[in-house]
Scaffold this motif. Structure first.
Motif, PDB file in Angstrom:
ATOM      1  N   TRP A 150      -3.599 -16.386 -12.816  1.00 39.67           N
ATOM      2  CA  TRP A 150      -3.439 -16.199 -11.371  1.00 39.67           C
ATOM      3  C   TRP A 150      -2.104 -15.525 -11.063  1.00 39.67           C
ATOM      4  CZ3 TRP A 150      -6.708 -17.198  -7.263  1.00 39.67           C
ATOM      5  CH2 TRP A 150      -6.140 -17.174  -5.986  1.00 39.67           C
ATOM      6  N   LYS A 151      -1.037 -16.046 -11.672  1.00 40.42           N
ATOM      7  CA  LYS A 151       0.290 -15.502 -11.385  1.00 40.42           C
ATOM      8  C   LYS A 151       0.429 -14.068 -11.882  1.00 40.42           C
ATOM      9  CE  LYS A 151       2.479 -20.049 -11.382  1.00 40.42           C
ATOM     10  NZ  LYS A 151       3.383 -20.992 -12.106  1.00 40.42           N
ATOM     11  N   ALA A 152      -0.245 -13.717 -12.982  1.00 43.59           N
ATOM     12  CA  ALA A 152      -0.199 -12.341 -13.475  1.00 43.59           C
ATOM     13  C   ALA A 152      -0.825 -11.368 -12.492  1.00 43.59           C
ATOM     14  CB  ALA A 152      -0.908 -12.249 -14.826  1.00 43.59           C
ATOM     15  N   THR A 153      -1.662 -11.868 -11.594  1.00 42.97           N
ATOM     16  CA  THR A 153      -2.380 -11.029 -10.633  1.00 42.97           C
ATOM     17  C   THR A 153      -1.791 -11.149  -9.233  1.00 42.97           C
ATOM     18  OG1 THR A 153      -4.366 -11.537 -11.927  1.00 42.97           O
ATOM     19  CG2 THR A 153      -4.691 -10.473  -9.781  1.00 42.97           C
ATOM     20  N   ILE A 154      -1.564 -12.386  -8.799  1.00 47.43           N
ATOM     21  CA  ILE A 154      -1.136 -12.686  -7.430  1.00 47.43           C
ATOM     22  C   ILE A 154       0.373 -12.875  -7.346  1.00 47.43           C
ATOM     23  CG2 ILE A 154      -1.422 -14.295  -5.500  1.00 47.43           C
ATOM     24  CD1 ILE A 154      -3.916 -12.626  -6.163  1.00 47.43           C
ATOM     25  N   GLY A 155       0.977 -13.406  -8.416  1.00 48.19           N
ATOM     26  CA  GLY A 155       2.425 -13.560  -8.449  1.00 48.19           C
ATOM     27  C   GLY A 155       2.919 -14.979  -8.366  1.00 48.19           C
ATOM     28  N   ALA A 156       2.191 -15.877  -7.741  1.00 47.77           N
ATOM     29  CA  ALA A 156       2.583 -17.278  -7.616  1.00 47.77           C
ATOM     30  C   ALA A 156       1.350 -18.076  -7.232  1.00 47.77           C
ATOM     31  CB  ALA A 156       3.682 -17.453  -6.560  1.00 47.77           C
ATOM     32  N   SER A 157       1.449 -19.394  -7.367  1.00 49.23           N
ATOM     33  CA  SER A 157       0.325 -20.277  -7.025  1.00 49.23           C
ATOM     34  C   SER A 157       0.230 -20.440  -5.513  1.00 49.23           C
ATOM     35  CB  SER A 157       0.490 -21.633  -7.712  1.00 49.23           C
ATOM     36  OG  SER A 157       0.365 -21.496  -9.100  1.00 49.23           O
ATOM     37  N   LEU A 241     -15.934  -1.371  -0.993  1.00 50.67           N
ATOM     38  CA  LEU A 241     -14.512  -1.680  -1.067  1.00 50.67           C
ATOM     39  C   LEU A 241     -13.832  -1.517   0.285  1.00 50.67           C
ATOM     40  CD1 LEU A 241     -13.746   0.465  -4.259  1.00 50.67           C
ATOM     41  CD2 LEU A 241     -14.246  -1.989  -4.215  1.00 50.67           C
ATOM     42  N   ASP A 242     -12.704  -2.212   0.428  1.00 45.32           N
ATOM     43  CA  ASP A 242     -11.783  -1.936   1.528  1.00 45.32           C
ATOM     44  C   ASP A 242     -10.740  -0.962   0.971  1.00 45.32           C
ATOM     45  OD1 ASP A 242      -9.613  -1.939   3.324  1.00 45.32           O
ATOM     46  OD2 ASP A 242      -9.996  -3.996   3.953  1.00 45.32           O
ATOM     47  N   HIS A 243     -11.006   0.340   1.140  1.00 48.33           N
ATOM     48  CA  HIS A 243     -10.154   1.352   0.520  1.00 48.33           C
ATOM     49  C   HIS A 243      -8.728   1.298   1.045  1.00 48.33           C
ATOM     50  CE1 HIS A 243     -13.247   3.413  -1.801  1.00 48.33           C
ATOM     51  NE2 HIS A 243     -14.070   3.228  -0.777  1.00 48.33           N
ATOM     52  N   HIS A 249      -2.077  -2.146  -0.892  1.00 47.09           N
ATOM     53  CA  HIS A 249      -1.605  -3.453  -1.351  1.00 47.09           C
ATOM     54  C   HIS A 249      -2.017  -3.814  -2.781  1.00 47.09           C
ATOM     55  CE1 HIS A 249      -0.357  -3.859   2.729  1.00 47.09           C
ATOM     56  NE2 HIS A 249      -1.585  -4.002   3.210  1.00 47.09           N
ATOM     57  N   THR A 250      -2.483  -2.858  -3.569  1.00 44.42           N
ATOM     58  CA  THR A 250      -2.802  -3.128  -4.968  1.00 44.42           C
ATOM     59  C   THR A 250      -2.192  -2.051  -5.847  1.00 44.42           C
ATOM     60  OG1 THR A 250      -4.865  -1.849  -5.167  1.00 44.42           O
ATOM     61  CG2 THR A 250      -5.031  -4.055  -4.199  1.00 44.42           C
ATOM     62  N   PHE A 523      -2.249 -19.740   8.189  1.00 45.23           N
ATOM     63  CA  PHE A 523      -1.441 -19.019   7.215  1.00 45.23           C
ATOM     64  C   PHE A 523      -2.329 -18.021   6.474  1.00 45.23           C
ATOM     65  CE2 PHE A 523       0.821 -19.413   2.910  1.00 45.23           C
ATOM     66  CZ  PHE A 523       1.767 -18.452   3.229  1.00 45.23           C
ATOM     67  N   ALA A 524      -2.026 -16.740   6.565  1.00 40.10           N
ATOM     68  CA  ALA A 524      -2.720 -15.689   5.814  1.00 40.10           C
ATOM     69  C   ALA A 524      -1.672 -15.005   4.947  1.00 40.10           C
ATOM     70  CB  ALA A 524      -3.394 -14.696   6.752  1.00 40.10           C
ATOM     71  N   PRO A 525      -1.421 -15.503   3.725  1.00 40.86           N
ATOM     72  CA  PRO A 525      -0.220 -15.111   2.982  1.00 40.86           C
ATOM     73  C   PRO A 525      -0.147 -13.632   2.622  1.00 40.86           C
ATOM     74  CG  PRO A 525      -1.736 -16.344   1.576  1.00 40.86           C
ATOM     75  CD  PRO A 525      -2.243 -16.473   2.976  1.00 40.86           C
ATOM     76  N   PHE A 526      -1.297 -12.981   2.425  1.00 41.82           N
ATOM     77  CA  PHE A 526      -1.271 -11.602   1.947  1.00 41.82           C
ATOM     78  C   PHE A 526      -2.017 -10.649   2.878  1.00 41.82           C
ATOM     79  CE2 PHE A 526      -1.532 -14.356  -1.975  1.00 41.82           C
ATOM     80  CZ  PHE A 526      -0.154 -14.449  -2.113  1.00 41.82           C
ATOM     81  N   ALA A 527      -2.050 -10.993   4.171  1.00 40.65           N
ATOM     82  CA  ALA A 527      -2.715 -10.122   5.135  1.00 40.65           C
ATOM     83  C   ALA A 527      -2.081  -8.737   5.156  1.00 40.65           C
ATOM     84  CB  ALA A 527      -2.677 -10.743   6.528  1.00 40.65           C
ATOM     85  N   ALA A 528      -0.772  -8.694   4.963  1.00 40.30           N
ATOM     86  CA  ALA A 528      -0.058  -7.416   4.931  1.00 40.30           C
ATOM     87  C   ALA A 528       0.504  -7.150   3.544  1.00 40.30           C
ATOM     88  CB  ALA A 528       1.060  -7.422   5.962  1.00 40.30           C
ATOM     89  N   GLY A 529      -0.213  -7.608   2.514  1.00 40.01           N
ATOM     90  CA  GLY A 529       0.285  -7.433   1.161  1.00 40.01           C
ATOM     91  C   GLY A 529       1.388  -8.423   0.868  1.00 40.01           C
ATOM     92  N   GLN A 530       2.551  -7.924   0.428  1.00 41.66           N
ATOM     93  CA  GLN A 530       3.725  -8.755   0.149  1.00 41.66           C
ATOM     94  C   GLN A 530       3.413  -9.859  -0.867  1.00 41.66           C
ATOM     95  OE1 GLN A 530       4.804  -9.952   4.149  1.00 41.66           O
ATOM     96  NE2 GLN A 530       6.027  -8.107   4.466  1.00 41.66           N
ATOM     97  N   PHE A 531       2.744  -9.472  -1.940  1.00 38.55           N
ATOM     98  CA  PHE A 531       2.471 -10.410  -3.028  1.00 38.55           C
ATOM     99  C   PHE A 531       3.764 -10.680  -3.799  1.00 38.55           C
ATOM    100  CE2 PHE A 531      -1.609  -8.547  -2.082  1.00 38.55           C
ATOM    101  CZ  PHE A 531      -2.533  -9.556  -2.323  1.00 38.55           C
ATOM    102  N   PRO A 532       3.956 -11.886  -4.280  1.00 39.32           N
ATOM    103  CA  PRO A 532       5.176 -12.202  -5.034  1.00 39.32           C
ATOM    104  C   PRO A 532       5.100 -11.768  -6.501  1.00 39.32           C
ATOM    105  CG  PRO A 532       3.857 -14.174  -4.745  1.00 39.32           C
ATOM    106  CD  PRO A 532       3.152 -13.091  -3.986  1.00 39.32           C
ATOM    107  N   THR A 533       4.610 -10.548  -6.733  1.00 42.60           N
ATOM    108  CA  THR A 533       4.541  -9.942  -8.057  1.00 42.60           C
ATOM    109  C   THR A 533       5.714  -8.984  -8.231  1.00 42.60           C
ATOM    110  OG1 THR A 533       3.152  -8.196  -7.153  1.00 42.60           O
ATOM    111  CG2 THR A 533       2.019 -10.081  -8.135  1.00 42.60           C
ATOM    112  N   PRO A 534       5.957  -8.490  -9.436  1.00 48.44           N
ATOM    113  CA  PRO A 534       7.034  -7.502  -9.611  1.00 48.44           C
ATOM    114  C   PRO A 534       6.875  -6.273  -8.731  1.00 48.44           C
ATOM    115  CG  PRO A 534       6.381  -8.383 -11.739  1.00 48.44           C
ATOM    116  CD  PRO A 534       5.409  -8.934 -10.731  1.00 48.44           C
ATOM    117  N   SER A 535       5.638  -5.847  -8.479  1.00 49.13           N
ATOM    118  CA  SER A 535       5.401  -4.654  -7.661  1.00 49.13           C
ATOM    119  C   SER A 535       5.301  -4.953  -6.172  1.00 49.13           C
ATOM    120  CB  SER A 535       4.105  -3.975  -8.107  1.00 49.13           C
ATOM    121  OG  SER A 535       2.992  -4.810  -7.824  1.00 49.13           O
ATOM    122  N   GLY A 536       5.170  -6.243  -5.819  1.00 49.57           N
ATOM    123  CA  GLY A 536       4.926  -6.610  -4.428  1.00 49.57           C
ATOM    124  C   GLY A 536       3.489  -6.416  -4.007  1.00 49.57           C
ATOM    125  N   LYS A 537       2.620  -6.129  -4.983  1.00 54.06           N
ATOM    126  CA  LYS A 537       1.209  -5.873  -4.686  1.00 54.06           C
ATOM    127  C   LYS A 537       0.329  -6.743  -5.580  1.00 54.06           C
ATOM    128  CE  LYS A 537       2.094  -1.048  -3.371  1.00 54.06           C
ATOM    129  NZ  LYS A 537       1.703   0.368  -3.572  1.00 54.06           N
TER     130      LYS A 537
END
Length: 691
Positions: A150-157, A241-243, A249-250, A523-537
């Motif tokens: 999960w963290k490798a994809t999303i960045g955190a639990s 897809l949602d292009h 955000h990916t 709470f919609a944590p990733f509605a605007a992206g901002q994932f806690p990954t190295p890339s932010g996506k």
């Protein structure tokens, strides 16, 4: 006669459950007389599960350990004599001192989630063993593989807001049985259904949750990753897809598109045992729900060799459809990453005394049997068990028993009851229940922190974990101030002081016993992206995996033991065994109390009528479940709740309370998963015969 005076005390459920309930304890003349869910806590909403509703039976059980004891019989016999706390602590300190003088890494702590409180499971204990220089324990037995994927994809639990899931129109309940193990979360899922949501359960057996869903799909154990890959293939190939979300955000979509091209529903059908058209239709239904879909997954599907990648593959799906845009939608595995816990302040790894002479060593708890028997440089000479019952719960149970039976192993067990593991202790210490000590709790199924206030004095001579480690530190001459902190001081350091999510928590916990994190509602944590990954996506191409030298893209990691993957082994052991939680037990907790043992009746094995007929097995008969690791016995239930080729044994029974002195872990493997060193309980082929 004067009427008894009563008070109400705020408490928190300590057990390994996503719901982490707020409780109210009524105390009269020093005795707890009533326990109920806190009505004012929004997630608990006044209700407790059937186990914790009877928690007072656990507190006041005649089976409680109330005094320190030392072994007088052979290991495993469970014969002890009472001693004083001074003798117990002196004995432990003397043995630990002698071992540490040669190599402190020969001492191992072993603990998990007997309590989930930060004070009694993740602070003073870690400080003590760090200062001692003991081996470190990698706590992998439940969730580490899936958490890593999960963290490798999303960045955190972090995932969807559990209180907002009623907004979803399609909910995939994947590898989870919330009717049994997430009852308050199930309440919100039911509300979504009442509002028109369609519920689909994906699970190898027809669980209690599957009964209440609109559709049940039963893939073979260990094939979830293949199912998710095939869903991605359909979404991309059919351009569902949602292009805009994918572009903004990916990262790694072009590589993902090429990777999944070969993972068709027809390919997945051979591995999952599901029809290709059913897989294709699931993907299309998921896409049709658009931004209003939710995947509620749990850790059952991460307990096989490919479990980490399976969770990673599933975690990619919401970003393809843009489902993260809506509150309560996207996916939810755990909320634990929302809590700003300061692990360094709690655990103090800087106390480790001599990293040059004794480089820190880590032991994987999932291989404890193997390590007790085979670890070297140095071998394990002492083990301190608390918040855990490895003789019942650890995989490859026969090797675990052999390891604990070593006469040269000094074993300390700090427990509420004389468990399977306690029978092998040299020193047995009495522990407090949740009603007898202070603690602070986070959660992994909602966004509330909870404070537990002691309601009654400790029974007998029981002591909490933190007090015992403070006393041992004194006897070993450790004068570090961190080893003298009170429970309240430990709790005060738990959350990062400048993290905005913790603003106001302390005052609210003091006033109410519970407090929601300072996060938007809903709470919609990733509605605007901002994932806690190295890339932010959302990382289809994972920088974390690439840096670790692993395949950075979603792929197929097969189970070690399954008929499609290993037909040679399946020729001898043709049935895949899974052991989901029994409704009346929580891991091995509650599994000794008369009410819950009576409700479960006996160890059971669920088998499809076709598989039973092929073996001439009858309903209610005793069967032998075996492979080359061991065997156990259970009462047979012939039912189509188990799909063909799969047998189900609700668990975990204590060994000593099982008819043959064995439980399901006699046949499970201590092999570890692809990521995080996770346990592979559900990666297990067996044969079944009449006993």
């Amino acid at each position: 006669m004067c009427a008894a005076t009563s008070t109400t005390v705020r408490a928190a459920c300590p057990h390994d459950c996503p719901d982490t309930c707020a409780m109210e304890v009524t105390v009269a003349d020093g005795r707890a007389v009533k326990l109920r869910g806190a009505a004012d806590m929004p997630f608990t909403h006044g209700a407790l599960c059937t186990k914790v509703a009877h928690y007072l039976e656990r507190v006041y059980s005649e089976q409680r350990l109330l005094h320190p004891m030392k072994r007088i019989g052979a290991k495993g016999e469970g014969r002890f004599t009472r001693i004083s706390w001074d003798e117990a602590l002196d004995t432990i300190a003397q043995r630990f001192s002698a071992i540490a003088a040669e190599d402190p890494r020969a001492i191992l702590p072993y603990s998990y989630a007997g309590t989930m409180g930060l004070v009694h499971s993740a602070s003073m204990d870690r400080r003590f063993f760090h200062r001692l220089g003991a081996s470190r324990l990698d706590r992998t037995i439940c969730a580490s593989a899936g958490a890593y994927g999960w963290k490798a994809t999303i960045g955190a639990s972090i995932g969807a807001d559990p209180e907002a899931v009623a907004c979803a129109r399609l909910i995939l309940i994947w590898g989870a049985n919330p009717v049994v193990s997430n009852v308050h979360g199930w309440h919100h899922l039911q509300e979504a259904k009442r509002r028109g949501a369609r519920l689909v359960c994906i699970d190898p057996w027809r669980s209690q949750t599957a009964d209440k869903c609109d559709l049940h799909l039963a893939p073979l154990p260990g094939s979830d990753g293949a199912l998710a890959l095939a869903m991605m293939q359909v979404l991309i190939a059919e351009d569902r897809l949602d292009h805009d979300y994918v572009a903004r955000h990916t990262t790694g979509f072009a590589e993902l598109r090429e990777r999944v091209r070969e993972y068709t529903p027809e390919w997945a059908a051979t591995l999952t045992g599901l029809p290709a058209q059913a897989i294709r239709q699931l993907a299309r239904d998921y896409a049709a729900a658009g931004h209003h879909s939710l995947i509620r997954l749990n850790y059952g599907l991460n307990r096989h060799a490919g479990g980490g990648m399976a969770v990673r593959n599933i975690a990619c799906l919401p970003a393809l459809t843009g489902a993260w845009r809506q509150p309560g939608c996207g996916a939810l595995l755990s909320t634990s990453g929302n809590f700003p816990v300061d692990q360094h302040a709690l655990e103090r790894p800087d106390l480790y005394p001599d990293p040059v002479r004794f480089p820190p060593r880590t032991i994987n708890m999932s291989t404890i049997g193997r390590d007790l028997l085979e670890a070297s440089d140095p071998p394990i000479r002492a083990i301190y068990v608390y918040n855990a019952n490895p003789l019942a719960v650890a995989p490859d149970g026969n090797r675990v028993r052999q390891g604990f039976a070593r006469e040269d192993l000094f074993c300390v067990v700090h427990e509420l009851f004389q468990t399977d593991t306690a029978d092998y202790a040299d020193i047995l210490l009495p522990a407090t229940t949740q009603l007898e000590h202070f603690d602070l709790h986070t959660a992994y199924g909602h966004l509330y922190a909870l404070r537990n206030t002691p309601a009654i004095a400790p029974l007998g001579e029981a002591k909490p974990n933190s007090e015992v480690f403070r006393l041992l530190a004194q006897r070993l001459g450790f004068d570090d101030p961190a080893l003298r902190d009170s429970d309240q001081a430990v709790a005060a350091a738990a959350f990062g002081p400048r993290d905005p999510r913790a603003l106001g928590l302390s005052d609210a916990l003091e006033a109410h016993g519970w407090a929601r994190l300072n996060l938007p509602r809903p709470f919609a944590p990733f509605a605007a992206g901002q994932f806690p990954t190295p890339s932010g996506k959302c990382e289809f191409f994972s920088q974390t995996l690439a840096a670790a030298g692993l395949d950075p893209l979603p792929t197929w990691h097969p189970p070690r033991e399954s008929a499609p993957v290993d037909p040679a082994r399946a020729a001898h052991y043709p049935l895949a065994l899974i052991s989901p939680p029994a409704r009346n037990f929580l891991n091995s907790s509650f599994a000794n109390l008369p009410r819950f043992v009576a409700e479960e009746g006996a160890p059971r094995l669920l088998m499809h009528p076709h598989d039973a007929a092929a073996r001439a097995l009858c309903e209610g008969g005793t069967v032998r479940i075996y492979n080359d690791r061991g065997e156990f016995r259970a009462r047979l239930t012939v039912t189509d709740r188990a799909r063909t080729g799969v047998v189900v044994s609700p668990s975990i029974w204590w060994r000593k309370l099982s008819p043959d002195g064995c439980n399901v872990n006699a046949v499970t493997s201590d092999a570890v998963a692809d990521f995080g060193g996770g346990a592979c309980f559900y990666d297990c082929l067996v044969q079944v015969a009449r006993a």
